[in-house]
Scaffold this motif. Structure first.
Motif, PDB file in Angstrom:
ATOM      1  N   VAL A 126      54.794  12.311  22.046  1.00 37.51           N
ATOM      2  CA  VAL A 126      54.052  11.061  22.198  1.00 37.51           C
ATOM      3  C   VAL A 126      54.902   9.971  22.844  1.00 37.51           C
ATOM      4  O   VAL A 126      56.134  10.035  22.867  1.00 37.51           O
ATOM      5  N   GLU A 127      54.195   8.960  23.337  1.00 40.68           N
ATOM      6  CA  GLU A 127      54.790   7.708  23.794  1.00 40.68           C
ATOM      7  C   GLU A 127      54.098   6.570  23.072  1.00 40.68           C
ATOM      8  O   GLU A 127      52.892   6.643  22.802  1.00 40.68           O
ATOM      9  N   GLY A 128      54.829   5.515  22.759  1.00 40.87           N
ATOM     10  CA  GLY A 128      54.262   4.384  22.054  1.00 40.87           C
ATOM     11  C   GLY A 128      53.319   3.571  22.929  1.00 40.87           C
ATOM     12  O   GLY A 128      53.333   3.651  24.156  1.00 40.87           O
ATOM     13  N   THR A 129      52.472   2.758  22.278  1.00 46.19           N
ATOM     14  CA  THR A 129      51.575   1.821  22.957  1.00 46.19           C
ATOM     15  C   THR A 129      51.675   0.475  22.239  1.00 46.19           C
ATOM     16  O   THR A 129      52.249   0.396  21.146  1.00 46.19           O
ATOM     17  N   PRO A 130      51.114  -0.581  22.807  1.00 49.54           N
ATOM     18  CA  PRO A 130      51.144  -1.874  22.121  1.00 49.54           C
ATOM     19  C   PRO A 130      50.436  -1.881  20.769  1.00 49.54           C
ATOM     20  O   PRO A 130      50.747  -2.702  19.906  1.00 49.54           O
ATOM     21  N   ASP A 131      49.462  -0.955  20.576  1.00 41.81           N
ATOM     22  CA  ASP A 131      48.791  -0.853  19.272  1.00 41.81           C
ATOM     23  C   ASP A 131      49.667  -0.036  18.339  1.00 41.81           C
ATOM     24  O   ASP A 131      50.016   1.106  18.643  1.00 41.81           O
ATOM     25  N   GLY A 132      49.998  -0.598  17.191  1.00 35.63           N
ATOM     26  CA  GLY A 132      50.955   0.046  16.298  1.00 35.63           C
ATOM     27  C   GLY A 132      50.562   1.421  15.824  1.00 35.63           C
ATOM     28  O   GLY A 132      51.420   2.284  15.604  1.00 35.63           O
ATOM     29  N   ASP A 133      49.259   1.656  15.651  1.00 39.36           N
ATOM     30  CA  ASP A 133      48.822   2.962  15.132  1.00 39.36           C
ATOM     31  C   ASP A 133      48.359   3.911  16.225  1.00 39.36           C
ATOM     32  O   ASP A 133      47.874   5.008  15.934  1.00 39.36           O
ATOM     33  N   ILE A 134      48.520   3.521  17.487  1.00 43.46           N
ATOM     34  CA  ILE A 134      48.044   4.331  18.602  1.00 43.46           C
ATOM     35  C   ILE A 134      49.232   4.793  19.443  1.00 43.46           C
ATOM     36  O   ILE A 134      50.129   4.012  19.763  1.00 43.46           O
ATOM     37  N   VAL A 135      49.228   6.071  19.805  1.00 39.45           N
ATOM     38  CA  VAL A 135      50.247   6.625  20.698  1.00 39.45           C
ATOM     39  C   VAL A 135      49.542   7.348  21.838  1.00 39.45           C
ATOM     40  O   VAL A 135      48.373   7.723  21.729  1.00 39.45           O
ATOM     41  N   ARG A 136      50.265   7.509  22.913  1.00 34.09           N
ATOM     42  CA  ARG A 136      49.768   8.316  24.034  1.00 34.09           C
ATOM     43  C   ARG A 136      50.373   9.705  23.889  1.00 34.09           C
ATOM     44  O   ARG A 136      51.583   9.860  23.765  1.00 34.09           O
ATOM     45  N   VAL A 137      49.534  10.721  23.896  1.00 34.97           N
ATOM     46  CA  VAL A 137      49.979  12.095  23.715  1.00 34.97           C
ATOM     47  C   VAL A 137      50.337  12.674  25.088  1.00 34.97           C
ATOM     48  O   VAL A 137      49.515  12.686  26.007  1.00 34.97           O
ATOM     49  N   THR A 138      51.569  13.132  25.216  1.00 33.10           N
ATOM     50  CA  THR A 138      52.025  13.727  26.477  1.00 33.10           C
ATOM     51  C   THR A 138      52.144  15.244  26.407  1.00 33.10           C
ATOM     52  O   THR A 138      52.299  15.901  27.430  1.00 33.10           O
ATOM     53  N   GLY A 139      52.082  15.804  25.218  1.00 31.80           N
ATOM     54  CA  GLY A 139      52.172  17.252  25.071  1.00 31.80           C
ATOM     55  C   GLY A 139      51.821  17.671  23.665  1.00 31.80           C
ATOM     56  O   GLY A 139      51.902  16.872  22.724  1.00 31.80           O
ATOM     57  N   LEU A 140      51.413  18.933  23.501  1.00 26.89           N
ATOM     58  CA  LEU A 140      51.047  19.482  22.197  1.00 26.89           C
ATOM     59  C   LEU A 140      51.555  20.904  22.092  1.00 26.89           C
ATOM     60  O   LEU A 140      51.506  21.667  23.066  1.00 26.89           O
ATOM     61  N   VAL A 141      52.050  21.266  20.915  1.00 26.64           N
ATOM     62  CA  VAL A 141      52.520  22.617  20.655  1.00 26.64           C
ATOM     63  C   VAL A 141      51.850  23.108  19.376  1.00 26.64           C
ATOM     64  O   VAL A 141      51.923  22.440  18.336  1.00 26.64           O
ATOM     65  N   GLU A 142      51.187  24.270  19.446  1.00 25.35           N
ATOM     66  CA  GLU A 142      50.504  24.822  18.277  1.00 25.35           C
ATOM     67  C   GLU A 142      51.499  25.552  17.377  1.00 25.35           C
ATOM     68  O   GLU A 142      52.146  26.514  17.796  1.00 25.35           O
TER      69      GLU A 142
END
Length: 296
Positions: free
Chosen positions: A175-191
């Motif tokens: 993830v990468e952070g965003t200005p919203d404290g509880d929101i992140v930008r997802v850049t990848g996922l691993v199952e």
């Protein structure tokens, strides 16, 4: 952005962790105090304004349809007895939402279950709620997720911080952070990454709000971990290439969640919810204190 109105609830699993109780009874119908677990999930969808619910079922799941249908014989019996309180509780489940059902004939994983919903969902964004995860109604996670999707587009997943030694039980997000404290930008996922290989301690839990572009990706997704079509793999592709269906964001959830897919957590969920009930809590807490004191 289009208003989200449809929810999909995959409910075709065999419930092997609860055998023999689930030999003839769907695991989703196991009671959590005095309501089946699946009703809590439908209530959550309805509370978030999702009035159209598609349940993806399988063989031996007819009880799910019966539970959310009217039972005129039972209602008539309660009416004759003057038992208005129980009558209202029986009718609640049939009035929560407009229910639809489709069978997942071949259980090929969560991604395949979501793909079964395409004819019903069409080209609209939609929510996916897993029946094993119960979110406390005082923590409106799904409402927050729909708000983010309607504002940002793309897809939104629910994330929860887990201990490193538990990361192999979940899909984990980079993830990468965003200005919203509880929101992140997802850049990848691993199952279910191997120990030490998780990209973060943020695990995906059973709530998703998805762009309909996910269907095209799922149709091309090869079976992954466990030989199943994994929704996580499709979301990984969406996160890696926004041109496919917009960004993928995550809502970091720090509220109350009950995992009824695990026997221990299922029992803990019953105890916690019973303790908080006005009608059951006072007497139950008194008994529980005495029991714990005697055992210790």
């Amino acid at each position: 952005m289009r208003k989200i109105q449809k929810a999909v609830i995959p409910a075709a699993g065999l419930g092997t962790r609860f055998l023999p109780a689930t030999k003839a009874t769907p695991k989703e119908m196991l009671p959590v105090v005095d309501k089946p677990a699946i009703q809590y999930v439908v209530e959550e969808a309805a509370a978030a304004g999702l009035s159209d619910v598609l349940m993806v079922t399988g063989r031996n799941k007819r009880a799910l349809e019966d539970h959310f249908d009217r039972n005129y014989e039972l209602e008539s019996a309660l009416t004759r007895k003057g038992d208005d309180e129980r009558l209202v509780r029986v009718q609640e489940s049939s009035e929560l939402a407009t229910m639809h059902y489709v069978r997942q004939g071949d259980p090929r994983g969560l991604g395949h279950a979501v793909l079964c919903a395409e004819p019903h969902v069409g080209d609209e964004p939609f929510a996916v709620l897993l029946g094993d995860d119960l979110i406390d109604p005082r923590d409106p996670l799904l409402t927050r997720m729909t708000e983010i999707q309607e504002r940002e587009g793309g897809s939104v997943v629910a994330l929860m911080e887990v201990a490193p030694e538990q990361s192999h039980l979940y899909g984990c997000a980079a993830v990468e952070g965003t200005p919203d404290g509880d929101i992140v930008r997802v850049t990848g996922l691993v199952e279910k990454p191997e120990p030490g290989d998780a990209p973060s301690n943020l695990a995906v839990i059973g709530r998703y709000v998805l762009d309909p572009a996910v269907f095209a990706v799922l149709r091309e997704t090869e079976p992954g971990r466990g030989g199943e079509i994994q929704l996580t793999d499709a979301l990984q592709q969406l996160a890696a290439d926004e041109k496919l269906g917009g960004p993928v964001h995550g809502v970091v959830f720090r509220g109350r969640r009950y995992d009824t897919g695990d026997r221990g957590d299922y029992l803990r969920a019953i105890v916690r919810l019973a303790c908080e009930r006005e009608d059951l809590g006072p007497d139950f807490r008194t008994w529980l204190r005495a029991y714990v004191a005697a055992e210790l």
